[in-house]
Design a protein around this motif. Structure first.
Motif, short mmCIF file in Angstrom:
data_model
loop_
_atom_site.label_atom_id
_atom_site.label_comp_id
_atom_site.label_asym_id
_atom_site.label_seq_id
_atom_site.Cartn_x
_atom_site.Cartn_y
_atom_site.Cartn_z
N GLN A 291 0.86 -1.19 0.00
CA GLN A 291 0.00 0.00 0.00
C GLN A 291 0.90 1.24 0.00
O GLN A 291 1.41 1.64 1.03
N LEU A 292 1.06 1.85 -1.15
CA LEU A 292 2.02 2.94 -1.28
C LEU A 292 1.55 4.24 -0.66
O LEU A 292 2.37 5.11 -0.33
N THR A 293 0.25 4.42 -0.52
CA THR A 293 -0.28 5.64 0.10
C THR A 293 -1.67 5.37 0.66
O THR A 293 -2.39 4.49 0.16
N ASP A 294 -2.03 6.09 1.70
CA ASP A 294 -3.40 6.05 2.24
C ASP A 294 -4.28 7.09 1.56
O ASP A 294 -5.49 7.10 1.74
N ARG A 295 -3.64 8.00 0.81
CA ARG A 295 -4.38 9.13 0.25
C ARG A 295 -5.07 8.77 -1.07
O ARG A 295 -4.60 7.91 -1.81
N CYS A 296 -6.18 9.47 -1.32
CA CYS A 296 -6.92 9.22 -2.56
C CYS A 296 -7.53 10.53 -3.06
O CYS A 296 -7.89 11.40 -2.26
N ASN A 297 -7.65 10.63 -4.37
CA ASN A 297 -8.26 11.82 -4.97
C ASN A 297 -9.78 11.77 -4.96
O ASN A 297 -10.44 12.76 -5.26
N LEU A 298 -10.34 10.60 -4.61
CA LEU A 298 -11.79 10.47 -4.47
C LEU A 298 -12.15 10.48 -2.99
O LEU A 298 -11.30 10.35 -2.12
N ASP A 299 -13.43 10.59 -2.71
CA ASP A 299 -13.92 10.64 -1.33
C ASP A 299 -15.09 9.68 -1.19
O ASP A 299 -16.21 10.08 -0.88
N CYS A 300 -14.82 8.41 -1.45
CA CYS A 300 -15.88 7.40 -1.51
C CYS A 300 -16.53 7.19 -0.14
O CYS A 300 -15.85 7.16 0.89
N VAL A 301 -17.84 7.01 -0.17
CA VAL A 301 -18.63 6.93 1.06
C VAL A 301 -18.30 5.69 1.88
O VAL A 301 -18.53 5.66 3.09
N HIS A 302 -17.73 4.67 1.25
CA HIS A 302 -17.54 3.39 1.92
C HIS A 302 -16.09 3.13 2.32
O HIS A 302 -15.81 2.12 2.97
N CYS A 303 -15.15 3.99 1.93
CA CYS A 303 -13.72 3.66 2.01
C CYS A 303 -13.25 3.42 3.45
O CYS A 303 -13.60 4.19 4.36
N TYR A 304 -12.44 2.38 3.63
CA TYR A 304 -11.95 2.06 4.98
C TYR A 304 -10.68 2.83 5.33
O TYR A 304 -10.22 2.77 6.46
N ILE A 305 -10.09 3.52 4.35
CA ILE A 305 -8.91 4.35 4.62
C ILE A 305 -9.30 5.82 4.66
O ILE A 305 -9.13 6.52 5.65
N ASN A 306 -9.78 6.32 3.52
CA ASN A 306 -10.42 7.64 3.46
C ASN A 306 -9.54 8.80 3.90
O ASN A 306 -9.94 9.65 4.68
N GLN A 307 -8.32 8.84 3.37
CA GLN A 307 -7.46 10.00 3.61
C GLN A 307 -7.42 10.86 2.35
O GLN A 307 -7.13 10.35 1.26
N PRO A 308 -7.72 12.14 2.45
CA PRO A 308 -7.77 13.00 1.26
C PRO A 308 -6.40 13.18 0.62
O PRO A 308 -5.36 13.06 1.28
N ALA A 309 -6.42 13.50 -0.66
CA ALA A 309 -5.17 13.64 -1.42
C ALA A 309 -4.25 14.69 -0.82
O ALA A 309 -3.03 14.56 -0.88
N SER A 310 -4.83 15.72 -0.22
CA SER A 310 -4.04 16.83 0.30
C SER A 310 -3.61 16.65 1.76
O SER A 310 -3.00 17.55 2.34
N CYS A 311 -3.92 15.49 2.36
CA CYS A 311 -3.64 15.29 3.78
C CYS A 311 -2.13 15.28 4.03
O CYS A 311 -1.43 14.32 3.67
N GLN A 312 -1.64 16.31 4.68
CA GLN A 312 -0.20 16.45 4.90
C GLN A 312 0.32 15.42 5.90
O GLN A 312 1.42 14.88 5.74
N SER A 313 -0.46 15.12 6.94
CA SER A 313 -0.01 14.16 7.94
C SER A 313 0.14 12.77 7.34
O SER A 313 1.08 12.03 7.67
N ALA A 314 -0.79 12.41 6.44
CA ALA A 314 -0.69 11.10 5.77
C ALA A 314 0.51 11.07 4.84
O ALA A 314 1.24 10.07 4.76
N ARG A 315 0.74 12.17 4.14
CA ARG A 315 1.87 12.25 3.22
C ARG A 315 3.20 12.10 3.98
O ARG A 315 4.13 11.45 3.50
N GLU A 316 3.29 12.71 5.15
CA GLU A 316 4.54 12.70 5.91
C GLU A 316 4.92 11.31 6.42
O GLU A 316 6.10 11.04 6.67
N THR A 317 3.94 10.43 6.58
CA THR A 317 4.25 9.08 7.08
C THR A 317 4.55 8.09 5.97
O THR A 317 4.98 6.97 6.24
N GLU A 318 4.34 8.49 4.73
CA GLU A 318 4.60 7.60 3.61
C GLU A 318 6.08 7.33 3.43
O GLU A 318 6.93 8.20 3.67
N LEU A 319 6.38 6.12 3.00
CA LEU A 319 7.76 5.77 2.69
C LEU A 319 8.29 6.63 1.54
O LEU A 319 7.55 7.00 0.63
N SER A 320 9.57 6.92 1.58
CA SER A 320 10.20 7.63 0.47
C SER A 320 10.42 6.67 -0.69
O SER A 320 10.28 5.44 -0.55
#
Length: 362
Positions: free
Chosen positions: A35-64
């Motif tokens: 799983q390369l990222t938790d972020r997504c450009n969609l905002d699906c009603v059912h998603c079990y991750i549901n992190q927005p594309a612009s989420c800085q905190s999610a981006r900061e924890t991603e592997l380089s």
């Protein structure tokens, strides 16, 4: 005289199944989900991750990029054959092309899970030049209205259709799938037809997981148990598979002693966006940080979960529904925070499945 040797075309799926038979149940790191990222450009009603594309905190924890490549190197060195690159939405990562190319050069058979809305001609050309084992695209509806009722993003349907067209034009191996919700189940026939008309395999499921943060919002969009069971009974292939499972495992107390009765951690694994490896996508504890320990060590440690014996006294220990019940440590962790407490909805669904299957063949 033609003395040129010829060989039958290799079917990767059959080859993988044959390989597993030769392993005879032994643990082997055959493949996994990355799983390369938790972020997504969609905002699906059912998603079990549901992190927005612009989420800085999610981006900061991603592997380089370097960290991802290092882990891929270790997987290949350990003999891993299959890897699925997923998200979130994998194409949100600007280094996707670099990561994907590295995985393929290592000899890994790569599957890509995507919503296809961010696919560009450049990325499509890359996939055509260095072909994946498979690209799997999720359909959230057969019409713009339904699709965007699920994704909550205007214009996403057209972008998805454009992405699918680019993959088809380049003859990239492609499957379609859908998660069925109250908002889109009425378009299942149209989604199936969409795939059939293009010669594509199509699969679907209606079982929704809680979000990783414990939020139960996805359940508000879930089909009823009766609707979920009808999906199986009204589809000959799904019904036959349910019957096979019942024939093979019905009456067997598969959860009487050990916590894990599924295949988690035997031939597969899950690596999250921060580099933590666990047995599967939903059973994320225990986990081991691949930034701190090598893959081979983490894989051996994961094997210990197969030895865990049940500590709680629950009805699962004496239940004879066998493989017809999807109850597992992943469900218990997601809902109750432990490995064993049964999830009531899953229990009721399993009993209804078995009883309805028996009634349908009388």
């Amino acid at each position: 005289m033609d003395d040129c040797p010829t060989f039958p075309e290799l079917n990767i799926t059959e080859w993988g199944q044959d390989l597993q038979r030769h392993l005879k149940g032994k643990r082997y790191q055959l493949g996994g989900i990355f799983q390369l990222t938790d972020r997504c450009n969609l905002d699906c009603v059912h998603c079990y991750i549901n992190q927005p594309a612009s989420c800085q905190s999610a981006r900061e924890t991603e592997l380089s990029t370097v960290q991802v490549k290092t882990i891929l190197d270790q997987l290949a060195a350990a003999g891993c054959l299959f890897i699925t690159l997923t998200g979130g939405e994998v194409f949100l990562r600007p280094d996707f092309a670099d990561i994907y190319t590295h995985a393929r050069r290592l000899g890994l058979l790569v599957t890509v899970f995507t919503n296809a809305t961010l696919l560009t001609p450049r990325l499509a050309d890359l996939l055509a030049e260095i072909r994946p084992r498979l690209v799997e695209v999720t359909l959230y509806g057969a019409t713009k209205e339904t699709y965007e009722k699920v994704t909550s993003v205007p214009g996403s349907f057209d972008r998805c259709m454009r992405g699918i067209s680019m993959l088809l034009e380049r003859q990239i191996p492609l499957n379609l799938k859908s998660i069925l919700l109250r908002q889109n189940v009425h378009e299942l026939p149209e989604m199936r037809a969409f795939a059939t008309e293009r010669g594509l395999n199509f699969r679907y499921d209606g079982l929704l997981w809680p979000r990783l943060d414990g939020n139960a919002i996805p359940a508000e969009n879930r089909l009823t148990m009766e609707e979920l069971v009808d999906l199986d009974l009204n589809d000959p292939l799904r019904k036959a598979e349910r019957q096979r499972i019942d024939d093979d495992y019905g009456g067997v107390l598969i959860r009487s002693e050990y916590v894990y009765a599924c295949g988690a951690g035997i031939k597969s694994f899950h690596i999250d966006s921060a580099g933590k490896i666990s047995a599967c996508t939903m059973a994320r504890q225990p986990s081991y940080d691949l930034k701190e320990i090598p893959f081979h060590q983490a894989w051996e440690s994961l094997g210990e979960i197969r030895k865990l014996k049940r500590e709680l006294q629950t009805r699962c220990q004496t239940c004879d529904l066998g493989g017809s019940c999807p109850q597992c440590p992943g469900w218990s962790q997601a809902v109750h925070g432990d490995n064993e407490t049964p999830v009531e909805f899953i229990c009721q669904l399993a009993h209804l499945r078995v009883n309805s299957l028996k009634t349908s063949i009388i």
